[in-house]
Design an enzyme around this catalytic site. Sequence first.
Site, PDB file in Angstrom:
ATOM      1  N   SER A  15      -5.934  -7.576   9.125  1.00 40.81           N
ATOM      2  CA  SER A  15      -5.205  -6.994  10.253  1.00 40.81           C
ATOM      3  C   SER A  15      -4.890  -5.521  10.028  1.00 40.81           C
ATOM      4  CB  SER A  15      -3.915  -7.781  10.505  1.00 40.81           C
ATOM      5  OG  SER A  15      -3.136  -7.802   9.323  1.00 40.81           O
ATOM      6  N   THR A  45      -4.408   0.506   5.867  1.00 41.83           N
ATOM      7  CA  THR A  45      -4.181   1.307   7.079  1.00 41.83           C
ATOM      8  C   THR A  45      -2.732   1.782   7.164  1.00 41.83           C
ATOM      9  OG1 THR A  45      -5.860   0.029   8.255  1.00 41.83           O
ATOM     10  CG2 THR A  45      -4.268   1.244   9.618  1.00 41.83           C
ATOM     11  N   GLU A 120      -8.276  19.194   6.212  1.00 41.94           N
ATOM     12  CA  GLU A 120      -8.273  18.547   4.893  1.00 41.94           C
ATOM     13  C   GLU A 120      -9.487  19.014   4.103  1.00 41.94           C
ATOM     14  OE1 GLU A 120      -7.927  14.306   5.597  1.00 41.94           O
ATOM     15  OE2 GLU A 120      -5.746  14.467   5.596  1.00 41.94           O
ATOM     16  N   ASP A 222     -11.471  -8.773  -1.444  1.00 45.23           N
ATOM     17  CA  ASP A 222     -11.799 -10.168  -1.111  1.00 45.23           C
ATOM     18  C   ASP A 222     -13.044 -10.281  -0.222  1.00 45.23           C
ATOM     19  OD1 ASP A 222      -9.375 -10.442  -2.359  1.00 45.23           O
ATOM     20  OD2 ASP A 222      -8.362 -11.476  -0.721  1.00 45.23           O
ATOM     21  N   HIS A 243      -8.354   9.307  -5.591  1.00 46.26           N
ATOM     22  CA  HIS A 243      -7.595  10.352  -4.906  1.00 46.26           C
ATOM     23  C   HIS A 243      -6.997  11.243  -5.986  1.00 46.26           C
ATOM     24  CE1 HIS A 243      -4.872  12.512  -2.361  1.00 46.26           C
ATOM     25  NE2 HIS A 243      -5.458  11.961  -1.312  1.00 46.26           N
ATOM     26  N   ARG A 289     -12.807  15.871  -2.804  1.00 43.15           N
ATOM     27  CA  ARG A 289     -11.934  15.057  -3.657  1.00 43.15           C
ATOM     28  C   ARG A 289     -12.492  14.757  -5.044  1.00 43.15           C
ATOM     29  NH1 ARG A 289      -9.451  10.597   0.428  1.00 43.15           N
ATOM     30  NH2 ARG A 289      -8.221  12.152   1.504  1.00 43.15           N
ATOM     31  N   HIS A 350      -8.727   5.021  -4.938  1.00 40.66           N
ATOM     32  CA  HIS A 350      -8.226   5.216  -3.583  1.00 40.66           C
ATOM     33  C   HIS A 350      -9.096   4.568  -2.517  1.00 40.66           C
ATOM     34  CE1 HIS A 350      -6.046   7.211  -0.428  1.00 40.66           C
ATOM     35  NE2 HIS A 350      -7.104   7.883  -0.024  1.00 40.66           N
ATOM     36  N   ARG A 385     -16.750   9.916   0.246  1.00 42.89           N
ATOM     37  CA  ARG A 385     -16.210   9.934   1.611  1.00 42.89           C
ATOM     38  C   ARG A 385     -15.521  11.257   1.911  1.00 42.89           C
ATOM     39  NH1 ARG A 385     -10.568   7.936   3.693  1.00 42.89           N
ATOM     40  NH2 ARG A 385     -10.054   8.735   1.642  1.00 42.89           N
ATOM     41  N   LEU A 391     -10.838   6.019   8.773  1.00 39.39           N
ATOM     42  CA  LEU A 391     -10.202   5.456   9.971  1.00 39.39           C
ATOM     43  C   LEU A 391     -11.149   5.622  11.163  1.00 39.39           C
ATOM     44  CD1 LEU A 391      -6.537   6.777   9.461  1.00 39.39           C
ATOM     45  CD2 LEU A 391      -7.339   4.421   9.157  1.00 39.39           C
TER      46      LEU A 391
HETATM   47  C1  LIG Z   1      -2.362   5.633   0.666  1.00 36.22           C
HETATM   48  C2  LIG Z   1      -3.583   5.724   1.521  1.00 36.22           C
HETATM   49  C3  LIG Z   1      -3.775   6.801   2.368  1.00 36.22           C
HETATM   50  C4  LIG Z   1      -4.910   6.888   3.160  1.00 36.22           C
HETATM   51  N1  LIG Z   1      -5.038   7.934   4.035  1.00 36.22           N
HETATM   52  C5  LIG Z   1      -6.114   7.956   4.875  1.00 36.22           C
HETATM   53  C6  LIG Z   1      -6.221   8.947   5.879  1.00 36.22           C
HETATM   54  O1  LIG Z   1      -5.362   9.784   6.039  1.00 36.22           O
HETATM   55  N2  LIG Z   1      -7.323   8.925   6.675  1.00 36.22           N
HETATM   56  C7  LIG Z   1      -8.315   8.002   6.559  1.00 36.22           C
HETATM   57  O2  LIG Z   1      -9.306   8.033   7.320  1.00 36.22           O
HETATM   58  N3  LIG Z   1      -8.219   7.038   5.621  1.00 36.22           N
HETATM   59  C8  LIG Z   1      -7.143   6.988   4.796  1.00 36.22           C
HETATM   60  N4  LIG Z   1      -7.050   6.000   3.858  1.00 36.22           N
HETATM   61  C9  LIG Z   1      -8.064   4.968   3.856  1.00 36.22           C
HETATM   62  C10 LIG Z   1      -7.835   4.071   5.060  1.00 36.22           C
HETATM   63  O3  LIG Z   1      -6.447   3.862   5.222  1.00 36.22           O
HETATM   64  C11 LIG Z   1      -8.530   2.749   4.886  1.00 36.22           C
HETATM   65  O4  LIG Z   1      -9.860   2.935   4.519  1.00 36.22           O
HETATM   66  C12 LIG Z   1      -8.501   1.974   6.188  1.00 36.22           C
HETATM   67  O5  LIG Z   1      -7.177   1.889   6.655  1.00 36.22           O
HETATM   68  C13 LIG Z   1      -9.089   0.606   5.970  1.00 36.22           C
HETATM   69  O6  LIG Z   1      -8.857  -0.132   7.112  1.00 36.22           O
HETATM   70  P1  LIG Z   1      -9.373  -1.619   7.156  1.00 36.22           P
HETATM   71  O7  LIG Z   1      -8.922  -2.172   8.449  1.00 36.22           O
HETATM   72  O8  LIG Z   1     -10.809  -1.658   6.824  1.00 36.22           O
HETATM   73  O9  LIG Z   1      -8.627  -2.335   5.925  1.00 36.22           O
HETATM   74  P2  LIG Z   1      -7.060  -2.465   5.616  1.00 36.22           P
HETATM   75  O10 LIG Z   1      -6.260  -1.580   6.448  1.00 36.22           O
HETATM   76  O11 LIG Z   1      -6.888  -2.379   4.149  1.00 36.22           O
HETATM   77  O12 LIG Z   1      -6.750  -3.961   6.062  1.00 36.22           O
HETATM   78  C14 LIG Z   1      -7.248  -5.040   5.327  1.00 36.22           C
HETATM   79  C15 LIG Z   1      -6.608  -6.293   5.856  1.00 36.22           C
HETATM   80  O13 LIG Z   1      -7.269  -7.436   5.330  1.00 36.22           O
HETATM   81  C16 LIG Z   1      -6.316  -8.370   4.861  1.00 36.22           C
HETATM   82  N5  LIG Z   1      -6.989  -9.187   3.858  1.00 36.22           N
HETATM   83  C17 LIG Z   1      -7.644  -8.779   2.741  1.00 36.22           C
HETATM   84  N6  LIG Z   1      -8.160  -9.842   2.109  1.00 36.22           N
HETATM   85  C18 LIG Z   1      -7.852 -10.936   2.846  1.00 36.22           C
HETATM   86  C19 LIG Z   1      -8.101 -12.311   2.698  1.00 36.22           C
HETATM   87  N7  LIG Z   1      -8.772 -12.825   1.659  1.00 36.22           N
HETATM   88  N8  LIG Z   1      -7.610 -13.161   3.639  1.00 36.22           N
HETATM   89  C20 LIG Z   1      -6.882 -12.700   4.687  1.00 36.22           C
HETATM   90  N9  LIG Z   1      -6.617 -11.378   4.866  1.00 36.22           N
HETATM   91  C21 LIG Z   1      -7.101 -10.524   3.956  1.00 36.22           C
HETATM   92  C22 LIG Z   1      -5.194  -7.504   4.356  1.00 36.22           C
HETATM   93  O14 LIG Z   1      -4.021  -8.246   4.196  1.00 36.22           O
HETATM   94  C23 LIG Z   1      -5.144  -6.454   5.457  1.00 36.22           C
HETATM   95  O15 LIG Z   1      -4.462  -6.964   6.583  1.00 36.22           O
HETATM   96  C24 LIG Z   1      -5.909   5.898   3.061  1.00 36.22           C
HETATM   97  C25 LIG Z   1      -5.733   4.820   2.199  1.00 36.22           C
HETATM   98  C26 LIG Z   1      -4.578   4.723   1.437  1.00 36.22           C
HETATM   99  C27 LIG Z   1      -4.402   3.548   0.528  1.00 36.22           C
END
Ligand SMILES: Cc1cc2nc3c(=O)[nH]c(=O)nc-3n(C[C@H](O)[C@H](O)[C@H](O)COP(=O)(O)OP(=O)(O)OC[C@H]3O[C@@H](n4cnc5c(N)ncnc54)[C@H](O)[C@@H]3O)c2cc1C
Length: 538
Positions: A15, A45, A120, A222, A243, A289, A350, A385, A391
Site C-alpha cells: 500500500s 513512500t 536535486e 518480499d 543515500h 548520489r 536507500h 537512479r 515516485l
Molecule cells: C527516506 C526515503 C526518502 C525517499 N525520498 C524519495 C523522494 O524524494 N523521491 C522519490 O522519487 N523517491 C524517494 N524515495 C524512494 C521512494 O519513496 C520509493 O521508491 C517508493 O515510495 C516505493 O514505492 P512502492 O509503492 O513501490 O513501495 P513502498 O512505498 O515501500 O510500499 C511497499 C508496501 O508493500 C508492503 N509490503 C511489503 N512486503 C509485503 C508483504 N510480504 N505482504 C504484504 N505487504 C507487503 C509494505 O508494507 C508497503 O505497504 C525515498 C525512500 C526513502 C526510504
Amino acid sequence: MPDNHLQFDCLIIGSGIAGLFLALKLAPHGTVALVTKKSSAESNTNYAQGGIAAVMSPDDSFEMHVRDTLAAGAGLCKEEVVRAIVEEGPARVAELMELGIRFSQRESPGGATELDLGREGGHSRRRILHAQDVTGRELERALLAAAEKQPGIRIFEDHIAIDLITTHKLGQTGPNRCLGAYVLEKGTGQVKVFAAKATGLATGGCGKVYLHTSNPDIATGDGVAMAYRAGVPVANMEFMQFHPTCLYHPKAKSFLISEAVRGEGGVLKTRAGGEFMDHYHPLKSLAPRDIVARAIDSEMKRSGAEHVYLDITSKPAPFIIHRFPNIYQTCLQFGIDITKEPIPVVPAAHYQCGGVVTTVDGETEVAGLYAVGEAACTGLHGANRLASNSLLEAVVCAHRAAQRLRLQTAPPLAAAIPPWQSGNAHNPDEMVVVSHLWEEIRRLMWDYVGIVRTDRRLQRALNRIANLQAEIQEYYWDFIVSAELLELRNIALVAELIVRCAMQRPESRGLHCNLDHPNADPAWAQRDTVLRKSSLGA
Ligand SMILES: Cc1cc2nc3c(=O)[nH]c(=O)nc-3n(C[C@H](O)[C@H](O)[C@H](O)COP(=O)(O)OP(=O)(O)OC[C@H]3O[C@@H](n4cnc5c(N)ncnc54)[C@H](O)[C@@H]3O)c2cc1C
C-alpha cells in the site's frame, strides 16, 4: 468456499504509492484486495522527502529529463522506457493533484502562484514537485483517503503475503500463470488464500538487507523474493543505491537528510570543516548520489571519522525552517539546530534499482503477475537512479499496468487452490534466533557487499549466506510461520540475489563498485544481470 479462501478480480500486495495508484485505477473495473503487512500508510513512500520528478516548467524539456536519467544510469537504462516514463510524467502528476495531493507552491516573480519546483543532484533543471519535505506523507494521506472512498477496494492491514500461488507450483502444465497468494493474517496466525485473476506486486524495496538504511522496517524485499521463488526473473540487484546523507546519531534509527538540502545550498564538509567534494566531481555536493556516497565513504575511511557533515547554515534560518520543517524539527529533537550548526551524516542503503523483471507496463514473465514501483526492474534506473524518479516510475507504471490489465481477459480461476501447509510446532527460541540471524545478514551485507566491493568479499558473503539459509530453511519447514520468520527468509534470499548479481558483473558501473574491476567494461553496457530460479534448478 472456506472462510480463509477469498476471491477478487485483482490482488495487490503493498500500500505504497505503486499499490495504491494501481488499486485506484482498477477499482472502477472490478474487485480489488489490497493486502499490506503493517498499517496501510507504513511504506517507503511515507518517508519520501524530496519529491517527484516531472517536466513542468517552460525552461525544462523531456529531452533534458531523459538525458539526466540516462547520464545517472551509466549506460544501463533502457532508453525507450526512460522516454515513456518521462513523457507521461506531467499527466500522472496532474492526476495526483486531482486526487487531492497538495504540492508546495510559491509566488512567481510576476506575483502569480506557481509550483515550487525543487532541484536535486543530477538534475539539470528544477523539476521536483514536493510537499515541503514530507512529500511521501502527503502522497499516502491523499491516496489512502481516495482508496477508502472506493467501494471496490478492500484493504487488509497486518496481512503479510507469504508466497505467490502459480499453476506450476500446483503441478499444472502449460505456461505458468499466477493465481494469487498465500497471506498470513498476523493477528490470528491464520494463512488465507487470496485468489485473483491478476496479482500486482507493489512491495517496495529491500533496504533492511543492510545494517544502515534509510528504509523503514517493511523494506525486506518480499516481492522480489516471492517472484524469484515463483520462477520470475530478477535483475540488476547489485545496484543498491546508498543515500549519501542519513542523520548520524545513536538514537536516530533511519532518518534521511534529503538531497534537496544539497539542492538548496547545503555543502558537505569534513569534521575539520573543509569542503571535499571538489576533489571528486565538478558538480561538487550536487554530484550524483553514487559519487557522493563513495566520496563520503572514502573520506571517512581516510580520516577514520564515523561521519561527515552537511552544512546549510549559509542560508537564512527562516528559509531553512520553512523549506525543511521536518528535517529541522527532527534534528532539533536530537539536539542539532541545523540553522546554526552542520548536520552529522553517513551513507545508508536507500533504493533498490534492480528487482522483478517487468515491461514498462508492469508485466512479468508469468501471466497474471504484475510488478510495479520499487519492486520492479523496468530499465528506467539502469545502474543508478536519478533522484525523485522512483515516485514518478511508480505512478506511470501503475497507470500503464492498470490499462494493460483491463485489456486482458483472464481465464476463470482454477477452482481448487489447496490450503497452506506448514510445520505446526511452536518454537520457544524463535525470536532470539530470528533476530540473531537477521543482524548477522545485515552486518555481513554492510561489511562485504556495501558501497565498495571486492571479489573475495563477495565470495565470502555468498558462502556465509548459504549457511544461514540452510538454518533458516530448517526453521521455516518445522515451525508455524510468523511475520519475522517470513521476512528473515526473504532478506536472506534477497541478500543472496544481490551477491550473485554483483558476482556476475566483472566491472564497476554506476552504483556497483568492485576494486578488483575498477573500470566500466564497454562489453557490459546495456547488459543486465538476470537470475532465475529454474536456470539453477534450485
Ligand atoms: C527516506 C526515503 C526518502 C525517499 N525520498 C524519495 C523522494 O524524494 N523521491 C522519490 O522519487 N523517491 C524517494 N524515495 C524512494 C521512494 O519513496 C520509493 O521508491 C517508493 O515510495 C516505493 O514505492 P512502492 O509503492 O513501490 O513501495 P513502498 O512505498 O515501500 O510500499 C511497499 C508496501 O508493500 C508492503 N509490503 C511489503 N512486503 C509485503 C508483504 N510480504 N505482504 C504484504 N505487504 C507487503 C509494505 O508494507 C508497503 O505497504 C525515498 C525512500 C526513502 C526510504
